[in-house]
Design an enzyme around this catalytic site. Structure first.
Site, mmCIF file in Angstrom:
data_model
loop_
_atom_site.group_PDB
_atom_site.id
_atom_site.type_symbol
_atom_site.label_atom_id
_atom_site.label_comp_id
_atom_site.label_asym_id
_atom_site.label_seq_id
_atom_site.Cartn_x
_atom_site.Cartn_y
_atom_site.Cartn_z
ATOM 1 N N ASP A 133 0.893 -1.101 -0.082
ATOM 2 C CA ASP A 133 0.002 -0.134 -0.013
ATOM 3 C C ASP A 133 0.926 1.334 -0.053
ATOM 4 O OD1 ASP A 133 0.922 -0.864 2.545
ATOM 5 O OD2 ASP A 133 -0.552 0.707 3.577
ATOM 6 N N GLU A 134 0.177 2.215 -0.401
ATOM 7 C CA GLU A 134 0.663 3.733 -0.119
ATOM 8 C C GLU A 134 2.117 3.866 -0.515
ATOM 9 O OE1 GLU A 134 -1.981 5.433 3.193
ATOM 10 O OE2 GLU A 134 -0.536 4.166 4.003
ATOM 11 N N ASN A 135 2.389 3.136 -1.845
ATOM 12 C CA ASN A 135 3.954 3.557 -2.353
ATOM 13 C C ASN A 135 3.709 4.684 -3.249
ATOM 14 O OD1 ASN A 135 6.490 3.596 -3.321
ATOM 15 N ND2 ASN A 135 6.104 2.053 -4.559
#
Ligand code: ACM
Length: 684
Positions: A320-322
Site C-alpha cells: 500500500d501507499e507507495n
C-alpha cells in the site's frame, strides 16, 4: 377476491408478522452475538449447579482444552463450585454433551457449523468439526442467564454457520509494539466472537518486529528492541490455532519499509538517504529498490525464514501507499522503466509484486496485498485486501472492482476502528456492499477484517479501541445480512462488552488507571463522568498531519480515557429526542438528573488538587456546569430571560470547540433541547 383468499392472505401476513415479532422478542431475551442463523426458543432450562459437567465424544482435537477453559469461565461467571473441572468423555449423563465428527485442518472455508439444542435437563451440541464445536461452546456461554435463585442455560434450538469464511482482526504491532499477552487476550476475545483470522501487521516505517537470524540487523536496528522471537511467534500461532483462528503475517513492502531500510539502507531506492526508524505517522518515501536483485534475494531469504512459522497459506505483502517518490528520483530506476516500457510506477510495482508472488509460490504461499496490488497484469490468484473506499475510476469501491475483475477479496474499508467512529457506522456496512453481484462475484467476497492501526494506541489503551465495537462487526461477518437492527445490536453489545472483560480484555478497566494518573488521586468520579460524554476526535483529526503525536508521546491523556459511543451522551441525546417528541414529567426529571450530575461533577472536580494535565479540563468543565445550572432552572419551571438563553447559546458554542483532542458529544442534544424549551415558551 373471495373470502377464503382474503383469509389466507390475512393468515399469511399474521404469520410473517408474528415471525418478525418473535425474532424481535428472541433478541430481547438472548444476548447472543453474533446472532445465529436459526434460533427457536423453547421452555427448557438447564440449571448450572455443582453437578454441572461437559462431556465430549473424543479427546483428540481442540475441544478438550477449550471445554476445560469454558468450565472455568462458567464457574467464574456464576460463582458455582462445580465438582468436575475437566471434560468427561462419552458420558451419557453430562449436562453438556458435545460431539463432533472430525478434527479439522485449520484453513479458509473450514466447516464451522454447529447445532445446539437445550433439552429438558441437558444441552446437546453437535458439529462436523472440532472448530464448529468451539463456536457452539461460545454460544453456550452466551446463553447463560440467571434469576435470583440460580444460573441456567436458556431453552433454545440453534442451527448456525458463518456467512463469511474470513472474519478477521488486524493488529498493527509496528507503530506501537504489542507484547504476546496483549495478542493472546485479543485472540481469546476474537474466539468468543467467532472470529477466525488474526492478521499480524509485523512491519512498517515505525518498526520491524520479527527477530530474524538471517538478517539480524532488522531487529537490532529496526525495532527499538521490541520484536517477537520465533518461539513467541510459534506460541501465538499455536494459541490461535487452538481457538480456530488462522494467522496471516504481513511484511509491508515496497513502501512502508523505513524500518527495513534503517537496517539495510543498501536495499533502498535513494542512495545516500539517511534511513531512520520513523517516529511520526503518515506516508513516507523510503522504498525498496525494485531493480536491485539483492532486494529479491533479501525477500526470498526472509520469507524462507518466516513462512515455516505460519502454516496458513496466505502471506500478506502490504503493497500500500507507495507514492514512488524515491523511484522517480532514481535515474537508474527511470532508465529501467523506460527499457521495460513501463508507463508508470504502478507498472513497476506490478513487476515487483509478480516477483514476490513467484517467491511465495515456491513456498506454497498465496500472495495477499492491499488494494494497490490490483494493477493490470497482477495474476488473479492474488487476494485483494480492500482498504480504500470509493476511489477514482470505480465508484463502487475497490472490493467490488476486485471481485468483478475475478479476484478474491477481503474488505477492511469502513472497518477501520482506529478512525474512532460509532459502532453503528461499522455495523451497517456490509462486506459485499449493496451493489448487485452475480453469484460468482459474490462468492469471491471472502469476508472482512477489522483493522487496528496503532499510531495512537499502546498496550494500555488498545483494547478500548478494538472492543466492544469489533464484536458488532464480527456479527456483520458471521450473521445473516438481514440482522441489522441497531437497537438490538446495542442492547446485546452492552452485555457482551462486560463479558469481554472475563477474557482479560481491559477496555473498561483501563480507564480507572488513566484517570487516577490524570487526577493524581483515587477520587476520579468527576473525570469518569466526563468520559461518558466526551469522545476522542475522529477520523485522524486527533493527529492532524501525523505530527502531533510521535511514537513516544504520552497516550495516557484524557482523550485516551475517552471512547467512542460515550454512554451518557448517547442516552442523553436519545432522551432529548424523545422529550422533544413527547415531553413528560418523567423525562424532564431524567434530564434534570443529567444536568445535576454534571453540575455536581464540576463541584467535585474543583476539589482535586490542580496539576497541568487536569487544568486543561477546567474551563470546559466550568462551562458545562454553567449551562447545566441554567437548564436545571428552566426544567424546574423557571421562565428564563432572553439573555439567559443567549448565555446558553454562547456557552454551547464554546463547548463545541475540541478540548484536549476530544469533543463533547452532548452539544447537539443540548441545542435541540434549547429549541424545544423555547417552543414551549420557557424562554421569553
Ligand atoms: C492502509 O491503510 N494503508 C492499508
Amino acid at each position: 377476491m373471495t373470502n377464503s383468499i382474503v383469509k389466507t392472505i390475512f393468515l399469511a401476513l399474521t404469520f410473517v408478522s408474528s415471525m418478525i415479532h418473535c425474532q424481535e422478542k428472541l433478541s430481547d431475551k438472548y444476548n447472543l452475538m453474533p446472532w445465529p442463523q436459526e434460533i427457536q426458543s423453547n421452555a427448557n432450562r438447564v440449571k448450572i449447579a455443582k453437578d454441572f459437567t461437559i462431556s465430549i465424544n473424543k479427546k483428540e482435537g481442540r475441544v478438550y482444552n477449550y471445554a476445560t477453559n469454558i468450565i472455568r469461565r462458567i464457574t467464574n461467571r456464576t460463582g458455582v463450585f462445580v465438582d468436575q473441572g475437566f471434560p468427561l468423555l462419552n458420558d451419557k449423563n453430562a449436562t453438556v454433551r458435545v460431539s463432533f465428527d472430525e478434527v479439522a485442518e485449520l484453513k479458509l472455508g473450514v466447516d464451522e457449523s454447529y447445532e445446539l439444542d437445550v433439552n429438558n435437563n441437558f444441552v446437546e451440541i453437535s458439529a462436523k468439526t472440532d472448530i464448529g464445536a468451539l463456536r457452539a461452546l461460545e454460544t453456550l456461554v452466551q446463553l447463560i442467564d440467571h434469576n435470583e435463585n440460580s444460573f441456567f442455560v436458556n431453552g433454545v434450538v440453534i442451527k448456525d454457520n458463518p456467512r463469511y469464511g474470513w472474519r478477521g482482526l488486524m493488529i498493527d504491532v509496528s507503530r506501537h509494539f504489542h507484547p504476546v499477552e496483549v495478542l493472546k487476550r485479543n485472540l481469546d476475545a476474537m474466539a468468543s466472537m467467532k472470529m477466525n483470522v488474526f492478521h499480524w501487521h509485523l512491519s512498517d516505517d515505525q518498526g520491524f518486529r520479527f527477530k530474524s537470524d538471517t538478517y539480524p540487523k532488522l531487529h537490532e536496528l529496526g525495532s527499538d528492541g521490541l520484536y517477537y522471537t520465533k518461539p513467541q511467534i510459534r506460541d501465538i500461532v499455536s494459541y490461535a490455532n487452538k481457538r480456530g483462528i488462522r494467522v496471516v503475517p504481513e511484511i509491508d513492502v515496497p513502501g512502508h519499509a523505513t524500518a527495513i531500510l534503517a537496517a539495510y539502507p543498501e536495499l533502498g531506492s535513494k542512495d545516500g538517504y539517511d534511513y531512520k526508524i520513523e517516529r511520526f505517522s503518515g506516508v513516507f518515501h523510503p522504498t525498496l529498490n525494485p531493480i536491485n536483485p539483492k532486494v529479491y534475494t533479501f525477500l526470498d531469504n526472509l520469507f524462507a525464514e518466516i513462512v515455516p512459522l505460519f502454516p496458513d497459506v496466505y502471506f500478506h505483502i502490504g503493497g500500500d501507499e507507495n507514492e514512488g517518490k524515491h523511484w522517480d528520483e532514481n535515474h537508474e530506476i527511470q532508465k529501467f522503466k523506460n527499457k521495460k516500457g513501463f508507463k508508470n510506477n504502478h507498472d513497476l510495482q506490478t513487476y515487483f509484486n509478480i516477483k514476490l508472488q513467484k517467491i511465495l509460490a515456491k513456498y506454497d504461499r498465496k500472495l495477499m496485498g492491499w488494494d494497490e496490488i490490483m494493477t493490470d497484469g497482477m495474476p488473479k490468484s492474488a487476494i485483494i485486501h480492500s482498504w480504500r473506499g470509493v476511489n477514482e475510476g470505480f465508484k463502487d469501491g475497490t472490493l467490488i472492482e476486485a471481485v468483478k475483475k475475478g479476484y478474491q477479496a477481503v474488505l477492511s474499508n469502513d472497518y477501520y476502528i482506529d478512525r474512532v467512529q460509532s459502532v453503528d457506522h461499522h455495523y451497517l456496512f456490509d462486506p459485499a456492499g449493496d451493489v448487485p453481484l452475480t453469484k460468482e462475484e459474490e462468492s469471491r467476497v471472502l469476508g472482512g477484517e477489522v483493522t487496528m492501526w496503532s499510531e495512537l494506541v499502546t498496550p494500555l489503551t488498545v483494547d478500548s479501541r478494538i472492543w466492544p465495537r469489533t464484536a458488532a462487526i464480527a456479527e456483520r461477518f458471521w450473521s445473516s445480512k438481514e440482522v441489522k437492527d441497531l437497537k438490538s445490536m446495542r442492547k446485546r453489545l452492552a452485555v457482551v462488552s462486560f463479558q469481554l472483560e472475563e477474557l482479560g480484555i481491559t477496555h473498561l478497566s483501563y480507564r480507572n488507571q488513566l484517570l487516577r494518573n490524570i487526577a493524581k488521586s483515587k477520587n476520579t468520579e468527576s473525570l469518569e463522568l466526563l468520559t461518558a460524554i466526551f469522545e476522542p476526535l475522529k477520523i485522524y483529526t486527533r493527529n492532524e498531519g501525523g505530527t502531533e503525536y510521535k511514537t513516544f508521546s504520552p497516550f495516557t491523556l484524557f482523550a485516551d480515557a475517552c471512547v467512542v459511543d460515550a454512554e451518557d451522551a448517547y442516552n442523553f441525546n436519545l432522551l432529548v429526542d424523545s422529550y422533544s417528541d413527547n415531553p413528560t414529567t418523567e423525562k424532564s426529571e431524567e434530564l434534570k438528573g443529567y444536568f445535576s450530575k454534571w453540575k455536581e461533577g464540576h463541584a467535585k472536580f474543583k476539589k482535586l488538587k490542580n496539576n497541568p494535565i487536569l487544568n486543561e479540563l477546567g474551563n470546559h468543565y466550568e462551562n458545562l456546569s454553567k449551562v447545566s445550572s441554567i437548564y436545571l432552572e428552566i426544567l424546574k419551571g423557571g421562565s428564563l430571560s432572553k439573555s439567559k438563553g443567549n448565555e446558553i447559546k454562547e456557552t454551547i458554542e464554546k463547548l463545541k470547540k475540541p478540548m484536549v483532542d476530544t469533543e463533547l458529544v452532548i452539544v447537539s442534544g443540548m441545542e435541540k433541547l434549547l429549541k424545544k424549551l423555547k417552543k414551549e415558551g420557557s424562554i421569553k
